[in-house]
Design an enzyme around this catalytic site. Structure first.
Site, PDB file in Angstrom:
ATOM      1  N   HIS A 374       0.809  -1.233   0.000  1.00 37.19           N
ATOM      2  CA  HIS A 374       0.000   0.000   0.000  1.00 37.19           C
ATOM      3  C   HIS A 374       0.832   1.267   0.000  1.00 37.19           C
ATOM      4  CE1 HIS A 374      -3.922  -2.003   0.957  1.00 37.19           C
ATOM      5  NE2 HIS A 374      -3.115  -2.894   1.534  1.00 37.19           N
ATOM      6  N   LYS A 571       0.427  14.345   0.784  1.00 37.14           N
ATOM      7  CA  LYS A 571      -0.947  14.593   0.339  1.00 37.14           C
ATOM      8  C   LYS A 571      -1.190  16.080   0.063  1.00 37.14           C
ATOM      9  CE  LYS A 571      -2.762  10.647   3.000  1.00 37.14           C
ATOM     10  NZ  LYS A 571      -3.428   9.736   2.038  1.00 37.14           N
ATOM     11  N   THR A 673      -8.801   6.237  -1.857  1.00 37.05           N
ATOM     12  CA  THR A 673     -10.124   5.620  -1.957  1.00 37.05           C
ATOM     13  C   THR A 673     -11.199   6.662  -1.651  1.00 37.05           C
ATOM     14  OG1 THR A 673      -9.731   4.815   0.285  1.00 37.05           O
ATOM     15  CG2 THR A 673      -9.527   3.215  -1.495  1.00 37.05           C
ATOM     16  N   LYS A 677     -15.105   7.633  -3.365  1.00 35.82           N
ATOM     17  CA  LYS A 677     -16.363   7.921  -2.664  1.00 35.82           C
ATOM     18  C   LYS A 677     -16.938   9.251  -3.156  1.00 35.82           C
ATOM     19  CE  LYS A 677     -14.239   5.459   1.091  1.00 35.82           C
ATOM     20  NZ  LYS A 677     -13.383   5.571   2.281  1.00 35.82           N
TER      21      LYS A 677
HETATM   22  C1  26Q Z   1       3.168   0.244  10.385  1.00 34.81           C
HETATM   23  C2  26Q Z   1       4.066  -0.129  11.377  1.00 34.81           C
HETATM   24  C3  26Q Z   1       3.936   0.355  12.661  1.00 34.81           C
HETATM   25  C4  26Q Z   1       2.877   1.217  12.964  1.00 34.81           C
HETATM   26  C5  26Q Z   1       1.985   1.590  11.975  1.00 34.81           C
HETATM   27  C6  26Q Z   1       2.141   1.118  10.686  1.00 34.81           C
HETATM   28  C7  26Q Z   1       1.183   1.522   9.633  1.00 34.81           C
HETATM   29  C8  26Q Z   1      -0.176   1.599   9.896  1.00 34.81           C
HETATM   30  C9  26Q Z   1      -1.064   1.990   8.923  1.00 34.81           C
HETATM   31  C10 26Q Z   1       1.613   1.812   8.353  1.00 34.81           C
HETATM   32  C11 26Q Z   1       0.713   2.196   7.366  1.00 34.81           C
HETATM   33  C12 26Q Z   1      -0.640   2.277   7.644  1.00 34.81           C
HETATM   34  C13 26Q Z   1      -1.662   2.676   6.657  1.00 34.81           C
HETATM   35  C14 26Q Z   1      -1.416   2.893   5.390  1.00 34.81           C
HETATM   36  C15 26Q Z   1      -2.476   3.309   4.470  1.00 34.81           C
HETATM   37  O1  26Q Z   1      -3.600   3.583   4.859  1.00 34.81           O
HETATM   38  N1  26Q Z   1      -2.183   3.365   3.155  1.00 34.81           N
HETATM   39  C16 26Q Z   1      -3.186   3.746   2.186  1.00 34.81           C
HETATM   40  O2  26Q Z   1      -3.819   2.559   1.726  1.00 34.81           O
HETATM   41  C17 26Q Z   1      -4.913   2.863   0.887  1.00 34.81           C
HETATM   42  C18 26Q Z   1      -5.610   1.564   0.546  1.00 34.81           C
HETATM   43  O3  26Q Z   1      -4.844   0.839  -0.374  1.00 34.81           O
HETATM   44  C19 26Q Z   1      -4.454   3.627  -0.349  1.00 34.81           C
HETATM   45  O4  26Q Z   1      -5.598   4.021  -1.072  1.00 34.81           O
HETATM   46  C20 26Q Z   1      -3.656   4.869   0.055  1.00 34.81           C
HETATM   47  O5  26Q Z   1      -3.109   5.481  -1.109  1.00 34.81           O
HETATM   48  C21 26Q Z   1      -2.547   4.481   1.007  1.00 34.81           C
HETATM   49  O6  26Q Z   1      -1.881   5.647   1.469  1.00 34.81           O
END
Ligand code: 26Q
Length: 841
Positions: A374, A571, A673, A677
């Site tokens: 992602h 962003k 996403t 929407k």
């Molecule tokens: C990782 C390790 C430790 C703590 C937190 C994390 C962590 C948590 C959440 C790393 C990343 C996330 C979330 C990432 C995210 O939401 N990415 C988004 O995913 C969407 C669905 O595919 C995409 O549409 C977005 O472009 C992308 O930014």
């Protein structure tokens, strides 16, 4: 009473008459739950009790269908997929349950007869905010689509006691408050202590020879924690299917307490219990990796181990230790690298617990696991210090080393003598503090690696994971994201969906491409009028939210220009704010000929430790305060910062938006996403050629999209001799904007408040190229403003955006996952009320 295991309870226990679905049936159950189960009456009752009674009424109907779905899956012996995710951002469940059971009108009528208002009752539900943003909400949309497509997919996650923090804005600053979402209980969950699993941490690895003189391994002297599952029903759309989301809660083991007690240390025992229960306490609120936090690694392993043991227990109950057909029947989808411990944990379970050899175990793992990436930001790729792995999960580290050794010898065979490549591709990053690269582990072990939009998947292959792509091109594939139209159009936008259904029928709820039937209406004056009317009503609802939560009045005839998402430099909320300052500057200079009134709304949460993101929030709030207080702006420009952006807020925001801001630096947003929407709800996008924006523009047509900015290739090509200061000097509009900022105009009594932001653009080289895209952004904004003045033209664009949004249904995405990766067949459940096969009526 002693328990007699030979006594079988009567089958009558699971042979209940079907529950009625009429308003009168619902009303009776509601009264029983309210009056008997909850023990309330009409006097002085906390309002959430009304919500709970309704939820229990609906839940019973879901449970009926849940059991039948489970029975159908078990009877068919079908292949199943397990979606492993540290996040499921479900939002509210009530409206969704009513919609999918087909009882929205009946339940509303039932409440009405009891003198209650559905809207008020529904507003008592807390969002299940078990996710940060896009990735977590994607998991929730996917579950909805899987149930609607009747696919045997189970979600596995963590039942965080505290979800995403609640955001307050005080004096323009973000203040975080814990989200105790379970305070009033959770009527949707079913605790299943009978499926509890034991999870090990710490200890050491013991290599020994078993009775047959075979080398075996055991992981000993561990500190164990229990994982207790809570099941949440996931209903499909009016199809009798209810799938499962299984969330694990951590709990202390009994004997752990006892052994400490025996050692005479009461307080240490309580402390140990506390530590065990901490694992599922809180969601990490950082949507880029939070590097090196041991508790986070504990969470990840906890989820992986509990879920795999659960699946293996079911498998071995029926098949014993024969795994030859396991891959034909099971598949695991890893939602980013967060559950990637699964790779090593599955190897461990198969070898150490079930006695498989390495090759046999590897065959099972590498033919059942699939990975979704992602992110394209290299700094967001997850890494864990080897030392931490060693102390917390010593057996897993051993296995990871072995996977790496075998992998590197494959690389060496393919590229003999290429030492640089070996170092580049190694799962272990060498250095002062060696690290485990989780994305590489996932790519090596999984049979499928996918990105979440065309551009993202291409860039994964060409840049981020290029070495791996050269080795295994066929693993790589794209699955463009989607969102569920049941929540994001049918349920949240009754005005527009009513109009759509009355015009083209109701098929779009399960086949979003049918929205194309609206295309001929893009030039129909009568349809325009109704479309506009629905939009105005939605803008009224959004304006009411803004008024209540921000104290800012939005003029319904103005263009509603909205950017809601996590706050991140890539962003570029800052670009949006610079544009508002530019508009403000124009108003101050009297440059307002042919002005389009505009209401700008920004919302989103900043990771608590992300100073720049917090400064951007502060800047947005201060600019809003100055703009709104200036009489010169009245009727021309207003701006608000919406606190606590979350799923439930988006359900009001997307329907009321005219212009959707999707303005990330090209090549940085994997997909997005929110953009989908907005499009579905008839907003027009202003955006860069990034993530799924590209595909949105392809579907809508270039003439129905406001494009600006550099391409991903241009961004990288222009980096080398990029001079933002020269660009600022050459652009009088931007120069004035920067002067206003630098003069302290927006922070008169807060000296230095915005230095961080200003310096990022000037002294530190503007990494996200905000300055480079400013001019073309302003021009695209001018085009949007002009287009908005022509109501007919705008309404046409709005209709065409919605009409061409069919591709962005998560049903399409899930059909692709199912066809290309999971290879699932749909398995319908027996309808409630129907007689089971072979039994007389
Ligand atoms: C990782 C390790 C430790 C703590 C937190 C994390 C962590 C948590 C959440 C790393 C990343 C996330 C979330 C990432 C995210 O939401 N990415 C988004 O995913 C969407 C669905 O595919 C995409 O549409 C977005 O472009 C992308 O930014």
């Amino acid at each position: 009473m002693s328990y007699d295991p030979t006594r079988t309870p009567s089958p009558l226990l699971s042979d209940l008459p079907p529950l009625g679905m009429k308003a009168s049936d619902l009303a009776l159950d509601f009264r029983q739950y309210f009056g008997h189960t909850l023990g309330r009456d009409q006097h002085g009752t906390p309002p959430h009790c009304y919500y709970t009674a309704l939820a229990m009424t609906l839940r019973d109907r879901l449970v009926e269908r849940w059991k039948r779905t489970d029975a159908a899956y078990n009877a068919s012996g079908c292949k199943r997929t397990y979606y492993l995710s540290l996040e499921f951002l479900m939002g509210r469940a009530l409206s969704n349950a009513m919609l999918n059971l087909g009882v929205t009108d009946g339940a509303t009528e039932a409440l009405g007869k009891l003198g209650l208002l559905m809207e008020e009752v529904a507003s008592e539900e807390h969002d299940a905010g078990l996710g940060n943003g896009g990735l977590g909400r994607l998991a929730a949309c996917f579950l909805d689509s899987c149930a609607t497509l009747q696919l045997p997919v189970t979600g596995y996650g963590i039942r965080y006691e505290y979800g995403m923090f609640r955001q307050h804005i005080e004096d323009g600053h973000q203040v975080e408050e814990p989200d105790h979402w379970l305070r009033n209980g959770n009527p949707w969950e079913l605790e299943r202590p009978e499926f509890t699993q034991r999870i090990r941490f710490g200890g050491r690895v013991d290599h020994f020879r078993d009775a047959d003189n075979r080398l075996r391994v055991r992981w000993v002297d561990t500190h164990d924690v229990l994982a207790v599952p809570y099941d949440i029903p996931v209903p499909g759309y009016q199809n009798g299917t209810v799938n499962t989301l299984r969330l694990w809660k951590s709990a202390a083991t009994d004997e752990f307490d006892l052994s400490e007690f025996n050692a005479g240390s009461y307080t240490e025992a309580v402390a140990a219990k506390n530590k065990a229960e901490h694992i599922s306490m809180v969601l990490y609120p950082n949507d880029a990796s939070e590097n090196g936090k041991e508790l986070r690694l504990r969470q990840q392993y906890f989820l992986a181990s509990a879920s795999l043991q659960d699946v293996l227990r079911n498998w071995t109950r029926d098949e014993g230790a024969d795994f030859s057909r396991f891959a034909k029947r099971n598949c695991f989808q890893l939602n980013d690298t967060h559950p990637t411990c699964s790779v090593a944990e599955m190897m461990r379970l198969l070898m150490d617990d079930y006695g498989l050899g390495w090759s046999e175990a590897w065959e099972v793992v590498s033919s059942t696991m699939a990975y979704t990436n992602h992110t394209l930001l290299p700094e967001a790729l997850e890494k864990w210090p080897v030392r931490m792995f060693q102390s917390l999960l010593p057996r897993l580290l051993e296995i990871i080393y072995e996977i790496n050794a075998r992998f590197l010898s494959e690389v060496a065979r393919r590229w003999p003598g290429d030492a640089a490549r070996l170092a580049r591709m190694s799962i272990i990053e060498e250095g002062a503090e060696p690290q485990v690269r989780m994305a590489y582990l996932a790519v090596v072990a999984c049979f499928s690696v996918n990105g979440v939009a065309e551009l993202h998947s291409l860039l994964l292959q060409q840049d981020l994971l290029n070495d791996f792509y050269e080795l295994w091109p066929r693993k790589f594939n794209n699955k463009t994201n989607g969102v569920t139209q049941r929540r994001w159009l049918a349920s949240s936008n009754p005005g527009l969906s009513g109009l759509i259904t009355e015009t083209i029928g109701e098929g779009w709820a399960t086949n979003l491409q049918q929205l194309r039937k609206l295309i001929p209406y893009a030039d129909d004056a009568a349809f325009h009028a109704k479309w506009h009317q629905a939009k105005q009503e939605n803008k009224r609802r959004l304006a009411a939210l803004v008024s209540a939560d921000c104290g800012v009045d939005f003029n319904l005839d103005a263009m509603f220009d909205v950017q809601v998402k996590r706050i991140h430099e890539y962003k570029r909320q800052l670009l949006n704010i610079l544009h508002v300052i530019h508009l403000y500057d124009r108003i101050r200079r009297g440059d307002t000929a042919n002005w389009t009134p505009r209401c700008v709304l920004i919302g989103g949460k900043a990771a608590p430790g992300y100073a720049m993101a917090k400064t951007i929030i502060k800047l947005a709030c201060n600019v809003a305060a100055i703009v709104n207080a200036d009489p010169a702006c009245a009727g021309l420009l207003s701006m608000a910062y919406l606190p606590d952006y979350r799923v439930t807020a988006m359900e009001v925001i997307a329907p009321g938006t005219d212009l959707s801001e999707q303005i990330s630096t090209a090549g940085k947003e994997a997909s997005g996403t929110g953009n989908m929407k907005f499009m579905m709800n008839g907003a027009v996008t202003i955006g860069t050629l990034d993530g799924a924006n590209i595909e949105i523009r392809e579907e809508a047509g270039a003439e129905n999209f406001f494009l600006f900015g550099m391409t991903a290739n241009e961004v990288e090509a222009n980096r080398r001799d990029y001079r933002p200061l020269n660009l600022i000097a050459a652009d009088p509009d931007l120069k004035r904007v920067m002067s206003l900022l630098q003069s302290g105009y927006f922070n008169q009594f807060e000296p230095g408040a915005f230095d961080l932001v200003i310096q990022s653009l000037t002294d530190y080289g503007d990494y996200w190229m905000t300055v480079a895209d400013f001019r073309s952004y302003v021009e695209a904004q001018c085009q949007a403003a002009t287009a908005f003045q022509n109501r007919e033209q705008w309404t046409r664009m709005s209709i065409l955006n919605s009409a061409t949004s069919g591709k962005f249904s998560s049903d399409r995405t899930i059909q692709e996952y199912s066809r290309d990766i999971w290879q699932l067949a749909s398995v319908p459940a027996q309808a409630v009320g129907a007689q089971p096969k072979g039994e007389p009526a």
